[in-house]
Design a protein around this motif. Sequence first.
Motif, PDB file in Angstrom:
ATOM      1  N   VAL A  64       9.210  -6.991 -17.515  1.00  0.00           N
ATOM      2  CA  VAL A  64       8.062  -7.532 -18.248  1.00  0.00           C
ATOM      3  C   VAL A  64       6.961  -7.923 -17.258  1.00  0.00           C
ATOM      4  O   VAL A  64       5.768  -7.680 -17.483  1.00  0.00           O
ATOM      5  CB  VAL A  64       8.497  -8.733 -19.117  1.00  0.00           C
ATOM      6  N   ASP A  67       5.314  -4.846 -16.134  1.00  0.00           N
ATOM      7  CA  ASP A  67       4.510  -4.277 -17.217  1.00  0.00           C
ATOM      8  C   ASP A  67       3.169  -4.996 -17.353  1.00  0.00           C
ATOM      9  O   ASP A  67       2.156  -4.387 -17.692  1.00  0.00           O
ATOM     10  CB  ASP A  67       5.285  -4.351 -18.537  1.00  0.00           C
ATOM     11  N   MET A 192       8.910 -14.820 -20.465  1.00  0.00           N
ATOM     12  CA  MET A 192       8.402 -13.764 -21.334  1.00  0.00           C
ATOM     13  C   MET A 192       7.289 -14.293 -22.241  1.00  0.00           C
ATOM     14  O   MET A 192       6.308 -13.614 -22.503  1.00  0.00           O
ATOM     15  CB  MET A 192       9.529 -13.184 -22.169  1.00  0.00           C
ATOM     16  N   TRP A 196       3.404 -13.001 -22.618  1.00  0.00           N
ATOM     17  CA  TRP A 196       2.753 -12.775 -23.913  1.00  0.00           C
ATOM     18  C   TRP A 196       1.454 -13.578 -24.004  1.00  0.00           C
ATOM     19  O   TRP A 196       0.421 -13.080 -24.436  1.00  0.00           O
ATOM     20  CB  TRP A 196       3.710 -13.174 -25.041  1.00  0.00           C
ATOM     21  N   THR A 270      10.787  -0.070 -16.446  1.00  0.00           N
ATOM     22  CA  THR A 270       9.577  -0.357 -17.222  1.00  0.00           C
ATOM     23  C   THR A 270       9.025   0.909 -17.877  1.00  0.00           C
ATOM     24  O   THR A 270       8.678   0.910 -19.053  1.00  0.00           O
ATOM     25  CB  THR A 270       8.507  -0.990 -16.309  1.00  0.00           C
ATOM     26  N   LEU A 278       5.214  -4.874 -23.323  1.00  0.00           N
ATOM     27  CA  LEU A 278       6.101  -5.976 -22.921  1.00  0.00           C
ATOM     28  C   LEU A 278       7.529  -5.778 -23.452  1.00  0.00           C
ATOM     29  O   LEU A 278       8.488  -5.926 -22.710  1.00  0.00           O
ATOM     30  CB  LEU A 278       5.570  -7.347 -23.326  1.00  0.00           C
ATOM     31  N   TRP A 279       7.655  -5.407 -24.727  1.00  0.00           N
ATOM     32  CA  TRP A 279       8.993  -5.154 -25.268  1.00  0.00           C
ATOM     33  C   TRP A 279       9.683  -4.017 -24.514  1.00  0.00           C
ATOM     34  O   TRP A 279      10.903  -3.980 -24.406  1.00  0.00           O
ATOM     35  CB  TRP A 279       8.915  -4.739 -26.738  1.00  0.00           C
TER      36      TRP A 279
END
Lengths: 354, 256
Positions: A64, A67, A192, A196, A270, A278-279
């Motif tokens: 993440v 990413d 995480m 976000w 990734t 992100l997911w």
Amino acid sequence: MSSPTSTSDATGTGAALAGTGGFLGRSRRGWLLVGLGLVLALALPWFVYPPVAMDIACWALFAVALDLLLGYAGLLSFGHAAFWGGSAYVAGLAAIEWGLPFPLAALLGAVFAMALAWPVGVLSVRRSGIYFAMVTLAFAQMLFFVVNQWRGLTGGENGLQGVPAHFFGVEAVEDQAFYFYYAALPIIVAGMWFAWRVVHSPFGRVLVATRDNPARARALGYDVERYRVLVFVLSAGLAGLAGGIFAISHGFVSLQEVAWQTSGKVVLITVLGGIGTLWGGIAGAVVIVLLEDFLASSGFDGIGIITGAVFIVVVLLFRRGVWGTLSDLLGRRTGRSHAVERSISAGDGEEPTA
Amino acid sequence: MTPPDPRPVALSARGLTKDFRGFRAVKDVDLDVVDGEVHALVGPNGAGKTTLFNLLTGFIPPTAGTITVHGRDITGRTPEQIAHEGVARSFQITSLFDHLNPREHVELALQGMAGGGLRFWRSDSVLRRFRGRAEELVEEVGLADLVERPAGELAYGQKRALEMALVLALDPKVMLLDEPTAGMGREDVDRTIALVRRIATGRTVVFVDHNMHVVGSLADHVTVLMAGEVLARGTYDEVRTDERVITAYLGEDSHA
Ligand SMILES: Nc1ncnc2c1ncn2[C@@H]1O[C@H](COP(=O)(O)OP(=O)(O)O)[C@@H](O)[C@H]1O
Ligand SMILES: [Mg+2]
């Protein structure tokens, strides 16, 4: 100075980049997905061997973090092992030398990773595409060299052995991987959530703009390099958080954590999962860590070949990665967040090293 | 040719030169754009007009020469610094963010000027404070019905209009418009002329256009660029009847 760059093709995965819409919009569906993800995360150590569950969580946060940089800023770092591994050593030393509880040790590692990332970012964001990847790789290799040489502190090739997992005297957590997982999970989830937050902030908006059309972002008054340095530092911090927890959960820090293969593995995870969502990093980590564990426990010694093959197949068949393809199938994506065709005007604002 | 203008100079270049690996795209250009005027930059393709814009807005560093805005030397500044000096540009090749809709484009531009883009800890709903102004500007350029449509799905003329909205969002003192009407139909061209006229009040505008109807309707002064050099300058009528310009353009036509 002005070195406007055409970053977006940096990644080579071109059309796979989505807009900011990828990771849960503010829809009910998005929250449902988060709820489902949390339930799965909580259930994970009941279904897989707890240390493997912990590895999945750590690699997921690491992916993440990458990413954030690759998917949202269009910058492909090939040196993120420096932040994951650098933090692993700092966290390990803090636990051994000062007996810090593991969340604090990992946090200290993350701060170290960010401090390391700042100068590296300043020096590398002036380059884009493959040059950015090369500069970040070069810095990571320098760190590898230092860690390998500085035996007195790092243990050289032997790594740091006997890293204790302190947790305010709660013995279950300190001794058993199963409970450690539950103590560490909130930190992973917080990391995480932070990613976000960044993506859905004013900063995140600008970041995507600098990725899609840096020349235009400059013309609108944005100092693109500052945005890139900041996201590089934030990404390194999250990578460090993941690396610190990873090291302590294993009870040792191996030289492998700062090696280039680790940088390669997180890129693989990734991209396999799908960038710009992100997911994707989470999905990629589940697939790769479980696959590696399965292959290792079945005594197969060509793990790299299999994961490499899976990677190639996924990237060729599902250009937008596991997550991108899944969410397409589920019809979550609107045309809006679909593959972004970037229109960097050739010639306008492009300076071919005059 | 023209008597010296008493009004102050908004944008000025002295001896501006740009070499691309030995090829001199802009040669020793002097340019004075008077405050509040509309100034056209014309010349055949490859004359160096876009390169001149890139120099004036910091996108490429000059090989030689200086640039001043309202008397302040901005040579060597970055594009974002020059944008903050009140000089905004549009791009010849439409340069937008395909996944953002017009309102989001303009919000981004408004935030670029207001600051606060580095706040990674805030929710992007803080951008809502720009919404009203953004919608006004989108309406101003005639895209009111398309505020929610991703730019990637807009028609060509609509994208050009959005380019204008972005320039306007920066509320610049000096606007550089690179071929604002290129590829537009007659109706859109007239709408753009009217728009430029409206926004030019209190601002200085430099624009590139091949359409002599546009140049004739808008420009107070015209500079003719040819092979990187200033060939002529003056009012539209002066330039139109200039022998060298006629020869140059006829020469150009005979190639075509
Ligand atoms: N980045 C660049 N590298 C090399 N040559 C360039 C570059 N940009 C423009 N040129 C050259 O400079 C000349 C002027 O181009 P340009 O400024 O785009 O002309 P115009 O806008 O007047 O049509 C052309 O010959 C073009 O090929
Ligand atoms: Mg041009």
